[in-house]
Design a protein around this motif. Structure first.
Motif, mmCIF file in Angstrom:
data_model
loop_
_atom_site.group_PDB
_atom_site.id
_atom_site.type_symbol
_atom_site.label_atom_id
_atom_site.label_comp_id
_atom_site.label_asym_id
_atom_site.label_seq_id
_atom_site.Cartn_x
_atom_site.Cartn_y
_atom_site.Cartn_z
ATOM 1 N N ILE A 40 -14.944 36.221 -24.038
ATOM 2 C CA ILE A 40 -14.940 34.879 -24.623
ATOM 3 C C ILE A 40 -13.515 34.462 -24.986
ATOM 4 C CG2 ILE A 40 -15.699 33.535 -26.621
ATOM 5 C CD1 ILE A 40 -18.273 35.310 -26.562
ATOM 6 N N ALA A 41 -12.728 35.379 -25.535
ATOM 7 C CA ALA A 41 -11.367 35.046 -25.951
ATOM 8 C C ALA A 41 -10.531 34.538 -24.781
ATOM 9 C CB ALA A 41 -10.692 36.259 -26.586
ATOM 10 N N TYR A 42 -10.745 35.094 -23.596
ATOM 11 C CA TYR A 42 -9.987 34.670 -22.417
ATOM 12 C C TYR A 42 -10.341 33.241 -22.016
ATOM 13 C CZ TYR A 42 -7.568 38.918 -20.845
ATOM 14 O OH TYR A 42 -6.718 39.974 -20.721
ATOM 15 N N THR A 43 -11.603 32.879 -22.170
ATOM 16 C CA THR A 43 -12.008 31.533 -21.783
ATOM 17 C C THR A 43 -11.586 30.505 -22.828
ATOM 18 O OG1 THR A 43 -14.212 31.835 -22.744
ATOM 19 C CG2 THR A 43 -13.958 32.362 -20.415
ATOM 20 N N GLU A 44 -11.454 30.935 -24.075
ATOM 21 C CA GLU A 44 -11.058 30.016 -25.143
ATOM 22 C C GLU A 44 -9.548 29.881 -25.279
ATOM 23 O OE1 GLU A 44 -13.045 31.508 -28.612
ATOM 24 O OE2 GLU A 44 -14.987 30.751 -27.953
ATOM 25 N N ASP A 45 -8.794 30.912 -24.932
ATOM 26 C CA ASP A 45 -7.342 30.906 -25.089
ATOM 27 C C ASP A 45 -6.690 31.343 -23.777
ATOM 28 O OD1 ASP A 45 -4.687 31.166 -25.793
ATOM 29 O OD2 ASP A 45 -5.019 32.579 -27.435
ATOM 30 N N LYS A 46 -6.355 30.382 -22.954
ATOM 31 C CA LYS A 46 -5.787 30.669 -21.627
ATOM 32 C C LYS A 46 -4.458 31.406 -21.713
ATOM 33 C CE LYS A 46 -9.118 28.520 -19.526
ATOM 34 N NZ LYS A 46 -10.269 29.241 -19.156
ATOM 35 N N SER A 47 -3.765 31.346 -22.859
ATOM 36 C CA SER A 47 -2.472 32.030 -22.988
ATOM 37 C C SER A 47 -2.648 33.553 -23.007
ATOM 38 C CB SER A 47 -1.734 31.572 -24.244
ATOM 39 O OG SER A 47 -2.401 32.028 -25.406
ATOM 40 N N LEU A 48 -3.873 34.044 -23.235
ATOM 41 C CA LEU A 48 -4.100 35.492 -23.223
ATOM 42 C C LEU A 48 -3.828 36.099 -21.852
ATOM 43 C CD1 LEU A 48 -7.290 36.049 -25.393
ATOM 44 C CD2 LEU A 48 -4.949 36.729 -25.898
ATOM 45 N N ILE A 150 -32.464 51.886 -21.552
ATOM 46 C CA ILE A 150 -32.940 51.462 -20.235
ATOM 47 C C ILE A 150 -33.820 50.218 -20.387
ATOM 48 C CG2 ILE A 150 -34.468 52.099 -18.314
ATOM 49 C CD1 ILE A 150 -33.374 55.028 -18.729
ATOM 50 N N ALA A 151 -34.730 50.246 -21.349
ATOM 51 C CA ALA A 151 -35.592 49.087 -21.607
ATOM 52 C C ALA A 151 -34.751 47.874 -22.008
ATOM 53 C CB ALA A 151 -36.621 49.424 -22.696
ATOM 54 N N TYR A 152 -33.722 48.118 -22.808
ATOM 55 C CA TYR A 152 -32.813 47.041 -23.223
ATOM 56 C C TYR A 152 -32.141 46.410 -21.994
ATOM 57 C CZ TYR A 152 -28.852 44.735 -25.443
ATOM 58 O OH TYR A 152 -27.929 43.805 -25.842
ATOM 59 N N CYS A 153 -31.604 47.235 -21.114
ATOM 60 C CA CYS A 153 -30.915 46.735 -19.908
ATOM 61 C C CYS A 153 -31.860 45.969 -18.998
ATOM 62 C CB CYS A 153 -30.287 47.893 -19.134
ATOM 63 S SG CYS A 153 -28.836 48.609 -19.913
ATOM 64 N N ARG A 154 -33.124 46.381 -18.942
ATOM 65 C CA ARG A 154 -34.096 45.708 -18.083
ATOM 66 C C ARG A 154 -34.406 44.288 -18.560
ATOM 67 N NH1 ARG A 154 -37.000 47.396 -14.323
ATOM 68 N NH2 ARG A 154 -36.871 49.462 -13.418
ATOM 69 N N LYS A 155 -34.082 43.981 -19.814
ATOM 70 C CA LYS A 155 -34.357 42.633 -20.363
ATOM 71 C C LYS A 155 -33.280 41.632 -19.947
ATOM 72 C CE LYS A 155 -36.988 44.360 -24.242
ATOM 73 N NZ LYS A 155 -37.015 44.615 -25.688
ATOM 74 N N GLY A 156 -32.155 42.112 -19.433
ATOM 75 C CA GLY A 156 -31.136 41.167 -18.965
ATOM 76 C C GLY A 156 -29.735 41.562 -19.387
ATOM 77 N N GLY A 157 -28.812 40.699 -19.061
ATOM 78 C CA GLY A 157 -27.407 40.941 -19.333
ATOM 79 C C GLY A 157 -27.094 40.985 -20.820
ATOM 80 N N PHE A 158 -25.882 41.399 -21.104
ATOM 81 C CA PHE A 158 -25.453 41.513 -22.507
ATOM 82 C C PHE A 158 -23.948 41.388 -22.608
ATOM 83 C CE2 PHE A 158 -26.240 45.702 -20.657
ATOM 84 C CZ PHE A 158 -25.027 46.360 -20.839
ATOM 85 N N VAL A 159 -23.504 41.253 -23.819
ATOM 86 C CA VAL A 159 -22.081 41.143 -24.133
ATOM 87 C C VAL A 159 -21.674 42.420 -24.864
ATOM 88 C CG1 VAL A 159 -20.392 39.868 -25.527
ATOM 89 C CG2 VAL A 159 -22.112 38.641 -24.203
ATOM 90 N N ILE A 160 -20.511 42.947 -24.512
ATOM 91 C CA ILE A 160 -19.981 44.150 -25.161
ATOM 92 C C ILE A 160 -19.005 43.702 -26.245
ATOM 93 C CG2 ILE A 160 -18.694 46.296 -24.842
ATOM 94 C CD1 ILE A 160 -19.480 46.081 -21.821
ATOM 95 N N GLY A 161 -19.366 43.922 -27.491
ATOM 96 C CA GLY A 161 -18.499 43.463 -28.578
ATOM 97 C C GLY A 161 -18.451 44.314 -29.709
#
Length: 161
Positions: A40-48, A150-161
């Motif tokens: 998210i930081a990369y999309t909000e702050d292009k200077s990164l 595994i059950a968590y991953c089967r529900k869809g994508g996620f963000v690592i934070g």
């Protein structure tokens, strides 16, 4: 340091070493990481991009990078393939280290030399045994946590934070 995941399936938490082991396990069983999406930081702050360089798609920083639905599913499928090879019991596997003597020259042993102590004394350490291969690491009760992931991953994508 831990890894907190959030996404369609809610939230999930891994201790730092466990996250590395689960990534390794999935790759051992055929997962080809697609690479994470821009944090998210990369999309909000292009200077990164100027400061840090182009995003390399890694899974290791807590930078709020995204794992797509299809990558999460591939992750789950690889981990499922590993389940039969993970022991149901951790009997005989030294999963937890409770103490060890520090080698000479180790940073902590150097600091301790300045303090009054017995040089033969064990320095207490408590934590998972990083020397275990991923199959041993997730043996026993850890296998159930892996199933939850595994059950968590089967529900869809996620963000690592």
């Amino acid at each position: 340091m831990g890894v907190d995941l959030s996404g369609t399936g809610g939230s999930f938490r891994w201790a730092g070493m466990s996250w590395g082991k689960v990534l390794s396990l999935a790759q051992m069983y055929g997962w080809k990481p697609a690479g994470t999406t821009l944090p998210i930081a990369y999309t909000e702050d292009k200077s990164l991009i100027d400061k840090l360089g182009e995003w390399d798609g890694n899974y290791f920083y807590n930078a709020y990078q995204g794992v797509t639905d299809s990558d999460a599913l591939a992750f789950a499928l690889a981990l499922e393939a590993a389940l039969d090879d993970i022991p149901d019991s951790a009997d005989g596997i030294d999963q937890w280290i409770t103490a060890r003597k520090l080698p000479d020259g180790d940073f902590l042993s150097t600091v301790l030399q300045a303090l009054p102590h017995d040089p033969n004394q064990m320095v207490a350490f408590s934590g998972p045994n990083e020397k275990l291969n991923p199959l041993e690491f997730f043996a026993g009760t850890e296998k159930a946590y892996l199933r939850e992931f595994i059950a968590y991953c089967r529900k869809g994508g996620f963000v690592i934070g």
